[in-house]
Structures are given as structure tokens and as C-alpha cells.
Motif scaffolding. Structure first.
Motif, PDB file in Angstrom:
ATOM      1  N   PRO A   1       5.888  76.086  39.380  1.00  0.00           N
ATOM      2  CA  PRO A   1       6.799  74.966  39.668  1.00  0.00           C
ATOM      3  C   PRO A   1       6.249  73.668  39.080  1.00  0.00           C
ATOM      4  O   PRO A   1       5.074  73.339  39.284  1.00  0.00           O
ATOM      5  N   PHE A   2       7.087  72.952  38.353  1.00  0.00           N
ATOM      6  CA  PHE A   2       6.678  71.684  37.755  1.00  0.00           C
ATOM      7  C   PHE A   2       6.942  70.575  38.767  1.00  0.00           C
ATOM      8  O   PHE A   2       7.908  69.820  38.660  1.00  0.00           O
ATOM      9  N   VAL A   3       6.076  70.529  39.776  1.00  0.00           N
ATOM     10  CA  VAL A   3       6.135  69.511  40.824  1.00  0.00           C
ATOM     11  C   VAL A   3       4.761  68.850  40.914  1.00  0.00           C
ATOM     12  O   VAL A   3       3.736  69.479  40.629  1.00  0.00           O
ATOM     13  N   ARG A   4       4.742  67.597  41.313  1.00  0.00           N
ATOM     14  CA  ARG A   4       3.515  66.797  41.344  1.00  0.00           C
ATOM     15  C   ARG A   4       2.408  67.442  42.194  1.00  0.00           C
ATOM     16  O   ARG A   4       1.228  67.329  41.874  1.00  0.00           O
ATOM     17  N   GLU A   5       2.788  68.140  43.279  1.00  0.00           N
ATOM     18  CA  GLU A   5       1.788  68.747  44.154  1.00  0.00           C
ATOM     19  C   GLU A   5       1.027  69.868  43.459  1.00  0.00           C
ATOM     20  O   GLU A   5      -0.098  70.184  43.839  1.00  0.00           O
ATOM     21  N   ILE A   6       1.637  70.492  42.454  1.00  0.00           N
ATOM     22  CA  ILE A   6       0.989  71.612  41.757  1.00  0.00           C
ATOM     23  C   ILE A   6       0.514  71.199  40.370  1.00  0.00           C
ATOM     24  O   ILE A   6      -0.624  71.465  39.998  1.00  0.00           O
ATOM     25  N   VAL A   7       1.380  70.555  39.591  1.00  0.00           N
ATOM     26  CA  VAL A   7       0.984  70.075  38.255  1.00  0.00           C
ATOM     27  C   VAL A   7       0.477  68.654  38.448  1.00  0.00           C
ATOM     28  O   VAL A   7       1.246  67.710  38.565  1.00  0.00           O
ATOM     29  N   THR A   8      -0.852  68.525  38.503  1.00  0.00           N
ATOM     30  CA  THR A   8      -1.456  67.244  38.870  1.00  0.00           C
ATOM     31  C   THR A   8      -1.648  66.303  37.691  1.00  0.00           C
ATOM     32  O   THR A   8      -1.792  65.099  37.885  1.00  0.00           O
ATOM     33  N   GLU A   9      -1.644  66.854  36.466  1.00  0.00           N
ATOM     34  CA  GLU A   9      -1.861  65.996  35.299  1.00  0.00           C
ATOM     35  C   GLU A   9      -1.247  66.632  34.056  1.00  0.00           C
ATOM     36  O   GLU A   9      -1.355  67.839  33.845  1.00  0.00           O
ATOM     37  N   ILE A  10      -0.602  65.810  33.257  1.00  0.00           N
ATOM     38  CA  ILE A  10      -0.150  66.196  31.918  1.00  0.00           C
ATOM     39  C   ILE A  10      -0.887  65.285  30.952  1.00  0.00           C
ATOM     40  O   ILE A  10      -0.763  64.060  31.021  1.00  0.00           O
ATOM     41  N   ASP A  11      -1.688  65.861  30.073  1.00  0.00           N
ATOM     42  CA  ASP A  11      -2.446  65.092  29.094  1.00  0.00           C
ATOM     43  C   ASP A  11      -1.970  65.504  27.705  1.00  0.00           C
ATOM     44  O   ASP A  11      -2.408  66.519  27.164  1.00  0.00           O
ATOM     45  N   LEU A  12      -1.023  64.725  27.160  1.00  0.00           N
ATOM     46  CA  LEU A  12      -0.450  65.068  25.857  1.00  0.00           C
ATOM     47  C   LEU A  12      -1.474  64.924  24.743  1.00  0.00           C
ATOM     48  O   LEU A  12      -1.449  65.689  23.775  1.00  0.00           O
ATOM     49  N   ALA A  13      -2.394  63.967  24.862  1.00  0.00           N
ATOM     50  CA  ALA A  13      -3.418  63.783  23.832  1.00  0.00           C
ATOM     51  C   ALA A  13      -4.325  65.009  23.745  1.00  0.00           C
ATOM     52  O   ALA A  13      -4.693  65.454  22.659  1.00  0.00           O
ATOM     53  N   GLU A  14      -4.683  65.570  24.890  1.00  0.00           N
ATOM     54  CA  GLU A  14      -5.542  66.759  24.941  1.00  0.00           C
ATOM     55  C   GLU A  14      -4.737  68.055  24.900  1.00  0.00           C
ATOM     56  O   GLU A  14      -5.321  69.140  24.910  1.00  0.00           O
TER      57      GLU A  14
END
Length: 181
Positions: free
Chosen positions: A142-155
């Protein structure tokens, strides 16, 4: 870059309108009157949106040159594709286009490899990452803040904090830790 923004459904009425399954977070931008969209299959298009309206919770579109029910029904299941500048970013700070998320490496907060995002599925209640595991299997996250804590497009990575049992037998691991304590 091309993005699928909608799929044409059944004809509505007799004047060429069609129902549309929206596949974009920005329908007011991508599916506005005057927008010219490529199609899959390509023989159906390009299509120019003449008008749009919401009826009973569904988006209805009418295309230039599609004047009757038969012509509208012939477009059924056609994908509508918008041309998007790859450097274009959504307006919101924590918003992303699907093409930015596809191919991100997914890791847990402690750095364990989970896999790679192969698809973003848009459901009515939430979005899901389809993640291909290193062993070839798939897991949906699930793409929800509680599970996906960070999106780092540079990395090119997504960091997750999965609840027990989401990506493996973490519930079993947790209970074996409790037993040994």
C-alpha cells in the motif's frame, strides 16, 4: 514521455459520449476539452476531447469526430495516452507521477532489499506498489505514509516500514523472538 491517463469504457447515450476509467491523478489537466491524446491501439487515434462531464460519479467524454453511439462503442477498451514532459512534476510536495515511481528500488528502513516497483495500481481507497521480488515473486505494498516512509528520487529508492506479514513471514519471526525472550 507517454502516460496512460484513461481507458475508454462503454458508450453512453446516442450522441457519441463514452464512459472513462480515469488513470491519472490530474484528470482536469490531462482530460480537459481540447486535449489531444494518443491511443492504444494506435489505429483509434489520436483523439481530441470535445467535451467532458461527470454523470452519476463517472466521467463522460465526447471526442471530435465521434458523433454517434456506434462510433463511440468502437472505441471501447482503447487506452488514452498523454505526452508528458519527463521533467514535469506534480503540484503537491508529496505527489508523484507513476513514471517517477516505476523502477524505484524498494528497501526496508534497516536497508534490507525488498525488490523493484514494476507498477502503480490506483484503487478507489488507496494506491498500491506492485514490487517484483529478487526471487521473481511479487508483493503489493500500500502506498500510504505509514508504510512508505520515504521516496528518494535522486537515489531511486522507496523506503518502507512494513507491518508484520506484509512482505514476508515477519509475524513468524516476531513470534519466535517473543518465545525466546
Amino acid at each position: 514521455m507517454q502516460l496512460v491517463v484513461a481507458r475508454i469504457g462503454r458508450a453512453h447515450g446516442i450522441k457519441g459520449e463514452v464512459t472513462v476509467e480515469v488513470r491519472t491523478d490530474e484528470p482536469e489537466l490531462r482530460l480537459a476539452p481540447g486535449a489531444v491524446l494518443a491511443t492504444d491501439p494506435p489505429t483509434a487515434g489520436p483523439l481530441t476531447i470535445a467535451s467532458g462531464r461527470v454523470h452519476s460519479g463517472r466521467l463522460l467524454l465526447r471526442f471530435e469526430g465521434v458523433e454517434d453511439r456506434n462510433a463511440a462503442e468502437a472505441l471501447r477498451n482503447t487506452l488514452l495516452i498523454a505526452e508528458v514532459d519527463p521533467d514535469e512534476l506534480p503540484e503537491g510536495e508529496d505527489e508523484y507521477y507513476d513514471h517517477q515511481l516505476i523502477d524505484l528500488d524498494v528497501v526496508t528502513e534497516d536497508g534490507a532489499e525488498v525488490g523493484r516497483v514494476t507498477e502503480v495500481v490506483h484503487l478507489p481507497s488507496q494506491d498500491l506498489f506492485v514490487v517484483e521480488r529478487p526471487d521473481g515473486g511479487e508483493v503489493m505494498i500500500p502506498f500510504v505514509r505509514e508504510i512508505v516512509t520515504e521516496i528518494d528520487l535522486a537515489e531511486q529508492k522507496a523506503v518502507i516500514d512494513p507491518p508484520p506479514g506484509l512482505i514476508d513471514d515477519r509475524a513468524e519471526i516476531a513470534s519466535s523472538r517473543d518465545d525466546s525472550a
